[in-house]
Design a protein around this motif. Structure first.
Motif, PDB file in Angstrom:
ATOM      1  N   VAL A  54       0.852  -1.041  -0.108  1.00 63.24           N
ATOM      2  CA  VAL A  54       0.004  -0.002  -0.053  1.00 63.24           C
ATOM      3  C   VAL A  54       0.841   1.282  -0.069  1.00 63.24           C
ATOM      4  O   VAL A  54       1.745   1.465   0.867  1.00 63.24           O
ATOM      5  N   ALA A  55       0.737   2.051  -1.088  1.00 61.80           N
ATOM      6  CA  ALA A  55       1.387   3.243  -1.252  1.00 61.80           C
ATOM      7  C   ALA A  55       0.667   4.243  -0.204  1.00 61.80           C
ATOM      8  O   ALA A  55       0.118   5.225  -0.765  1.00 61.80           O
ATOM      9  N   SER A  56       0.790   4.104   0.938  1.00 61.96           N
ATOM     10  CA  SER A  56      -0.072   4.952   2.186  1.00 61.96           C
ATOM     11  C   SER A  56       0.182   6.365   1.815  1.00 61.96           C
ATOM     12  O   SER A  56      -0.891   7.213   2.147  1.00 61.96           O
ATOM     13  N   THR A  57       1.301   6.941   1.314  1.00 67.53           N
ATOM     14  CA  THR A  57       1.422   8.532   1.420  1.00 67.53           C
ATOM     15  C   THR A  57       0.611   8.802   0.340  1.00 67.53           C
ATOM     16  O   THR A  57       0.170   9.979   0.664  1.00 67.53           O
ATOM     17  N   THR A  58       0.058   8.099  -0.691  1.00 68.44           N
ATOM     18  CA  THR A  58      -0.556   8.770  -1.582  1.00 68.44           C
ATOM     19  C   THR A  58      -2.201   8.699  -1.484  1.00 68.44           C
ATOM     20  O   THR A  58      -2.969   9.128  -2.014  1.00 68.44           O
ATOM     21  N   LEU A  59      -2.665   7.806  -0.296  1.00 71.71           N
ATOM     22  CA  LEU A  59      -4.109   7.605   0.041  1.00 71.71           C
ATOM     23  C   LEU A  59      -4.431   8.309   1.321  1.00 71.71           C
ATOM     24  O   LEU A  59      -5.609   8.116   1.431  1.00 71.71           O
ATOM     25  N   CYS A  60      -3.410   8.831   2.061  1.00 68.75           N
ATOM     26  CA  CYS A  60      -3.824   8.921   3.560  1.00 68.75           C
ATOM     27  C   CYS A  60      -4.314  10.702   3.749  1.00 68.75           C
ATOM     28  O   CYS A  60      -4.682  10.889   4.894  1.00 68.75           O
ATOM     29  N   HIS A  61      -4.422  11.360   2.733  1.00 68.09           N
ATOM     30  CA  HIS A  61      -4.499  12.835   3.001  1.00 68.09           C
ATOM     31  C   HIS A  61      -5.926  13.105   3.586  1.00 68.09           C
ATOM     32  O   HIS A  61      -5.683  13.974   4.297  1.00 68.09           O
ATOM     33  N   HIS A  62      -6.743  12.513   3.542  1.00 62.82           N
ATOM     34  CA  HIS A  62      -8.229  12.842   3.976  1.00 62.82           C
ATOM     35  C   HIS A  62      -8.453  11.821   5.378  1.00 62.82           C
ATOM     36  O   HIS A  62      -8.844  12.248   6.371  1.00 62.82           O
ATOM     37  N   VAL A  63      -7.593  10.737   5.621  1.00 66.01           N
ATOM     38  CA  VAL A  63      -8.240   9.757   6.596  1.00 66.01           C
ATOM     39  C   VAL A  63      -7.130   9.599   7.739  1.00 66.01           C
ATOM     40  O   VAL A  63      -7.484   8.996   8.700  1.00 66.01           O
ATOM     41  N   GLY A  64      -5.635  10.078   7.427  1.00 65.93           N
ATOM     42  CA  GLY A  64      -5.181  10.159   8.348  1.00 65.93           C
ATOM     43  C   GLY A  64      -4.559   8.528   8.734  1.00 65.93           C
ATOM     44  O   GLY A  64      -4.749   8.011   8.098  1.00 65.93           O
ATOM     45  N   VAL A  65      -3.607   8.464   9.855  1.00 73.72           N
ATOM     46  CA  VAL A  65      -3.105   7.235  10.263  1.00 73.72           C
ATOM     47  C   VAL A  65      -4.059   6.173  10.552  1.00 73.72           C
ATOM     48  O   VAL A  65      -3.815   5.003  10.236  1.00 73.72           O
ATOM     49  N   GLU A  66      -4.837   6.551  11.287  1.00 77.98           N
ATOM     50  CA  GLU A  66      -6.072   5.404  11.768  1.00 77.98           C
ATOM     51  C   GLU A  66      -6.769   5.274  10.672  1.00 77.98           C
ATOM     52  O   GLU A  66      -6.949   4.112  10.468  1.00 77.98           O
ATOM     53  N   GLY A  67      -7.183   5.876   9.673  1.00 80.39           N
ATOM     54  CA  GLY A  67      -7.868   5.595   8.356  1.00 80.39           C
ATOM     55  C   GLY A  67      -7.022   4.559   7.718  1.00 80.39           C
ATOM     56  O   GLY A  67      -7.716   3.580   7.235  1.00 80.39           O
ATOM     57  N   MET A  68      -5.811   4.869   7.470  1.00 78.67           N
ATOM     58  CA  MET A  68      -4.885   3.865   6.858  1.00 78.67           C
ATOM     59  C   MET A  68      -4.722   2.503   7.401  1.00 78.67           C
ATOM     60  O   MET A  68      -4.450   1.509   6.738  1.00 78.67           O
ATOM     61  N   GLN A  69      -4.563   2.589   8.938  1.00 79.12           N
ATOM     62  CA  GLN A  69      -4.695   1.455   9.380  1.00 79.12           C
ATOM     63  C   GLN A  69      -5.983   0.617   9.542  1.00 79.12           C
ATOM     64  O   GLN A  69      -5.784  -0.469   9.011  1.00 79.12           O
TER      65      GLN A  69
END
Length: 827
Positions: A73-88
Motif C-alpha cells: 500500500v502506497a499509504s502516502t498517496t492515499l492518506c490525505h483525508h483519513v490520516g494514520v487511523e484511516g490507513m490502519q
C-alpha cells in the motif's frame, strides 16, 4: 507439478506522478527480481470519514485472496483525508493477506518510511549553519498526512535546536501541489513578515512558491534561499534548479516487495524500517549544481594522495563504495558496477584504448533502464579524477595524467550525450502518449453505444501500446459478478467468454496470469462519484499518463452509451405511443432541455448570466458554459424542428461537446465542431433514421481576451466598452448533421475582447420573434436593447433583451436563449 507463481498487489491513487512513478518503478523491478506477478490497482485518495467512498475507489475493495498473495500500500498517496487511523483500518481490511505500508508508519503493519525529520532538519541546518540565515519560513503539507506532519514537527525542532524563535507568521500549508505551494507562499507574503530562507515539505510546492516569490519581485537565491523535499525529476529543470532532500523512493518500492516475499516465506520482518535521506544542492540555495559524490567530497579524496591504479584491495573497495554512493540506483540493481568500471579503467591505461568509455556507455544504458539519473554519473567522474590526481608530495606522471584527462573529458561528453538522449526519449514518449490520448479522446467521446465502444477499443488500445486488455462490466445489481465487454491478447482482439465471473477475480478465468510472469494494471470503469460500471485490466508498460486518462475516457464512454441507449429507447417509445405520446414527448423534451442548462456560470475573467425560455412546442435550443484552466468554452446552437427528436439531437451535441472540450481544453473549435458533426450525422441518419440538423457555434475564450470560434449560428454581438456600440461578428460555418463531413468548410476565426466589452449570444427565437403584425424583432432592435444597458450588470442586459422581446411577441413560437458575458481584463 509446477509451483504457482505468487502475485502481489500495489495500491495507490494514480499511476502518473513523480512519487507514484518512482514507487511503481521500484516495485516493478523487485517483482521481476523475485519472479512474482504484479497487480497495480489505482483509484483515488481515500475519502474523508463519513463521506461516501468515490466510485473510482471501488477497485480497492476488489483486491483480495482470490487474485493476490500480498498487498503493498502506497499509504502516502492515499492518506490525505483519513490520516494514520484511516490507513490502519484500510490496511487491516486485507487480512489475512500480508500487507506492507510505504511512507506511513502503521501499527501492526510492516512499514517503510523515510527519515522525514532528518531531511527537514538538514534543510534548516543548511540554511542557518551554512548560509547564516536567521528567518527561515516553512510551507508544510496536508494536515492528515503523517509524512507532512513529521516534516512540520522537524522544522520546529530544528529552529529550537539553534535557539531560533518560532514565528507562526512564517508558516503556511499546502496540498503537495504546485498551485497550493504558490498560494501558501502568497499567504506568507501577504502577512508582511521578513524572511531570508524557505524550507518546503515537497518539491511541487517549492516550485510554486518560487513562482510566487518571482511575482513579488524577490530573487531566488539572491533574496531568498529555497529548499524542497523529494528530489522529483522536475526539480532539476526549474530556473533556478531546486535544492532538495532526496528520498530513496525506488528503494522503498523494492524493499516493500522484498518484505512481502519474506512474510510469505514465514520470515520475521521489522515493523518499522527507516530509510535515510540526503541533501542535494543546486541553484535555489545558492550552492549551484553539485557534481561531487554524495559519499565523499573530492577534496577529501584528493588529500589521500595519488594512489596507484592497482591499489590495495581495501583501498579499492573503499573507492568502489564511494562511487556506488554517488548514483541513486534501486537496491539490488547493477550489482558490482563500480568494480567493473575500475577494471575497465585499468584496461584502458594498459593499452586497450576505448575500453573505459565502452564500459561507461554500457553502464549508462543499464542505469537508464533502472531509472537512474544519468547526470549523477558526472559525480563519478569528478570523484575518479580527484582520486587519481597527483598531489603535494606525490610523484607526478605527466603521461599518465594526460591520458587520464583525455579519458575524463571523453567520459563527460558520453554522460552528457546519454543524459540528453534519455531526456529526449522521455519527452518523445510523453508527446506520443499525448497524441494517442488526443485521438482516443475524440473517438471515445463520440461512442454512443457499447458495440461502437467495443470497436473503438479494438482500434485505439493497440495504438496506445497495449497488447493485453480486458474491459468488463458489472452484470448484477449487487456488483458481485462481471461480464467481459472487450478482450485483447497479443495485440489482437479475441472473443469474450459468454459466462459471467466473480468481480473479485478482476478478469475472466485464465486471463490475468499464465506461464510467464506478468504485471498488469487494474483500474475502475466508473463515472463521477457514484456510478460504478466495471473494471479494466491492462498490461503494464505503456506510458503512465495513458492509464490515468484512459480511466476517465472509458468511464465517460460507458456513461455516454448508457445515456444514448436511454435516448434511443425514448425515441422508440415515442413512435409506438403516437398521438398520446406527443404530449408526453413535449414534457420529456422540456425536461431534457432545461436540465442540461449549466448549473454554474463561472469562467475566470467573465461576468456571466444566461436564460432559456422554451416555447409552448419545445424546440432544441442549446447553450453551455465550460470553465477550463486559463479560460473556458461557450457554446450555443439550435436544432431544426421541435419536440423530442430535436431535444435528443441537442442532448447528443451537448454531451459530445462537453466531453471533447473538457478532455482537450486548448483544442481547435473547428476540429470539435467537425468531430461532433460526423457523430451526429451517423447517429441521426443511420441509427434514428431521421434528418434533423442543427446550428452550432463554439467559442474558446482565453483569459487574455482572445476568442477563437467556429461553426454556424446567428451573429456574435460584441458591444464595445470604448464606443458603447455593438459590432456583429459573422459565423460562417455550416449546419451540424446536414453533411457527413464538413472539415473543409469549418475554419477557426478569432476576435479580441477588451476590458468591459459585452459579448452576447442568442438564438433565432430572439431576432425572429414576430409582432401581431408579423414583423420580426430583428437584429437592429436587439443591438439597441444591448446598447441602452451596456454599462449595467449583465443580468440587467439579459432582462432588458427578454423584456423587450416579450413585449414585442407575448406568445413566441420558438425557444428563446440569451447568453451575456462581460469581459474583465487581468489587473
Amino acid at each position: 507439478m509446477t509451483k504457482k507463481r505468487r502475485t502481489i498487489a500495489l495500491l495507490m491513487d494514480f499511476v502518473r506522478g513523480e512519487y507514484q512513478s518512482e514507487v511503481h518503478f521500484g516495485v516493478e523491478r523487485a517483482a521481476e527480481a523475485h519472479d512474482v506477478n504484479l497487480v497495480i490497482a489505482f483509484g483515488e485518495t481515500l475519502a474523508v470519514p463519513g463521506v461516501a467512498e468515490a466510485a473510482q475507489n471501488s477497485i480497492y475493495h476488489l483486491i483480495g485472496p482470490e487474485t493476490v498473495d500480498g498487498v503493498v500500500v502506497a499509504s502516502t498517496t492515499l492518506c490525505h483525508h483519513v490520516g494514520v487511523e484511516g490507513m490502519q483500518r484500510f490496511c487491516r481490511s486485507y487480512a489475512p493477506l500480508p500487507v506492507c505500508s510505504i511512507g506511513v508508519g502503521i501499527g501492526g503493519v510492516p512499514s517503510l518510511v523515510v527519515d522525514n525529520a532528518s531531511g527537514i532538519e538538514i534543510s534548516v541546518g543548511h540554511m542557518v549553519d551554512d548560509h547564516g540565515r536567521r528567518r527561515v519560513a516553512f510551507i508544510g503539507g496536508p494536515a492528515n498526512n503523517e509524512e507532512a506532519e513529521a516534516r512540520t514537527r522537524a522544522y520546529l525542532r530544528a529552529l529550537a535546536a539553534r535557539s531560533l524563535p518560532h514565528d507562526p507568521e512564517l508558516v503556511a500549508f499546502g496540498k503537495f501541489t504546485i498551485d497550493s505551494g504558490r498560494n501558501a507562499m502568497r499567504e506568507i507574503l501577504s502577512r508582511g513578515v521578513e524572511f531570508d530562507a524557505l524550507v518546503v515539505a515537497n518539491d511541487n510546492m517549492a516550485l510554486g512558491a518560487i513562482e510566487a516569490l518571482k511575482e513579488r519581485g524577490l530573487r531566488v537565491p539572491k533574496d531568498v534561499l529555497v529548499c524542497g523535499f523529494d528530489d522529483a525529476v522536475i526539480a532539476r529543470f526549474g530556473k533556478p534548479s531546486l535544492s532538495t532532500i532526496r528520498q530513496p523512493i525506488k528503494r522503498l518500492g523494492a524493499r516493500a516487495v522484498d518484505t512481502i516475499v519474506r512474510m510469505l516465506d514465514g520470515e520475521p520482518v521489522p515493523e518499522i524500517s527507516l530509510f535515510p535521506v540526503e541533501l542535494t544542492l543546486r541553484e535555489s540555495c545558492g550552492c549551484g549544481m553539485q557534481v561531487e559524490s554524495a559519499g565523499a567530497p573530492p577534496s577529501r579524496a584528493a588529500r589521500r594522495g595519488p594512489p596507484a591504479l592497482a591499489a590495495p584491495r581495501q583501498e579499492r573497495e573503499e573507492l568502489a563504495r564511494l562511487l556506488e554512493q554517488s548514483v541513486a540506483i534501486p537496491a539490488g540493481s547493477l550489482q558490482g558496477w563500480p568494480g567493473a568500471l575500475l577494471s575497465a579503467l585499468e584496461e584502458e591505461l594498459a593499452g586497450k584504448e576505448g575500453r573505459f568509455l565502452h564500459a561507461l556507455e554500457a553502464l549508462l544504458d543499464a542505469a537508464a533502464r533502472e531509472g537512474a539519473l544519468l547526470e549523477h554519473f558526472q559525480g563519478v567522474i569528478t570523484l575518479l579524477r580527484a582520486r587519481f590526481l597527483g598531489g603535494p608530495g606525490g610523484r607526478r606522471d605527466p603521461a599518465l595524467e594526460d591520458a587520464l584527462e583525455r579519458v575524463w573529458h571523453g567520459a563527460r561528453i558520453v554522460i552528457g550525450s546519454a543524459s540528453v538522449r534519455a531526456e529526449g526519449r522521455k519527452r518523445l514518449n510523453v508527446e506520443l502518449a499525448a497524441l494517442y490520448l488526443s485521438w482516443s479522446a475524440r473517438s471515445f467521446a463520440t461512442c454512443l453505444s457499447l458495440p461502437i465502444l467495443h470497436r473503438m477499443m479494438a482500434s485505439e488500445l493497440p495504438r496506445m501500446q497495449f497488447s493485453r486488455a480486458v474491459v468488463s462490466l458489472y452484470d448484477d445489481a449487487q456488483r458481485t459478478t462481471m461480464k467481459p465487454l472487450f478482450m485483447m491478447e497479443d495485440g489482437r482482439e479475441v472473443e469474450e467468454p459468454p459466462a459471467s465471473f466473480p468481480a473479485r477475480q478482476l478478469a475472466p478465468e485464465g486471463f490475468l496470469f499464465g506461464a510467464e510472469r506478468r504485471s498488469v494494471i487494474a483500474l475502475p470503469v466508473a463515472f463521477g462519484d457514484a456510478e460504478k460500471f466495471g473494471v479494466a485490466v491492462l498490461n503494464s508498460g505503456a506510458n503512465e499518463m495513458v492509464y490515468d486518462a484512459l480511466r476517465l475516457q472509458l468511464g465517460s464512454a460507458v456513461k455516454a452509451a448508457a445515456l444514448h441507449w436511454e435516448v434511443v429507447r425514448q425515441v422508440e417509445l415515442r413512435e409506438r405511443l403516437e398521438q398520446e405520446k406527443v404530449r408526453q414527448e413535449s414534457v420529456v423534451a422540456a425536461r431534457i432541455q432545461t436540465t442540461l442548462v449549466p448549473a454554474k456560470l463561472e469562467v475566470e475573467g467573465l461576468e456571466l448570466c444566461a436564460a432559456m425560455k422554451p416555447a409552448a412546442e419545445v424546440g432544441g435550443d442549446y447553450y453551455d458554459v465550460i470553465a477550463t484552466p486559463g479560460g473556458g468554452w461557450l457554446g450555443i446552437g439550435d436544432v431544426a424542428g421541435h419536440g423530442l427528436a430535436a431535444g435528443l439531437v441537442m442532448l447528443m451535441i451537448q454531451s459530445m461537446v462537453s466531453a471533447l472540450a473538457r478532455s482537450e481544453p486548448t483544442a481547435s473549435p473547428g476540429e470539435i465542431v467537425s468531430a461532433v458533426n460526423a457523430a451526429v450525422y451517423e447517429n441521426v441518419r443511420s441509427r434514428l433514421k431521421r434528418d434533423e440538423h442543427a446550428t452550432l457555434l463554439l467559442l474558446r475564450y482565453e483569459r487574455g481576451g482572445r476568442v477563437t470560434f467556429a461553426g454556424a449560428h446567428d451573429d456574435i454581438l460584441v458591444c464595445r466598452a470604448r464606443t458603447g456600440r455593438c459590432v456583429c461578428v459573422k459565423s460562417t460555418g455550416v449546419w451540424i448533421g446536414a453533411l457527413p463531413v464538413i472539415d473543409a468548410m469549418t475554419r477557426d476565426s478569432k476576435f479580441v475582447l477588451e476590458d468591459g466589452d459585452v459579448l452576447v449570444l442568442y438564438s433565432d427565437g430572439v431576432t425572429e420573434a414576430r409582432s401581431a403584425h408579423r414583423e420580426q424583432f430583428g437584429l437592429e432592435r436587439l443591438c439597441a436593447a444591448i446598447e441602452s444597458a451596456q454599462s449595467s450588470p449583465v443580468e440587467v442586459i439579459r432582462d432588458r433583451i427578454l423584456g423587450e422581446v416579450e413585449v414585442w411577441c407575448p406568445s413566441p413560437d420558438d425557444d428563446i436563449t440569451v447568453v451575456v458575458a462581460r469581459y474583465r481584463a487581468p489587473r
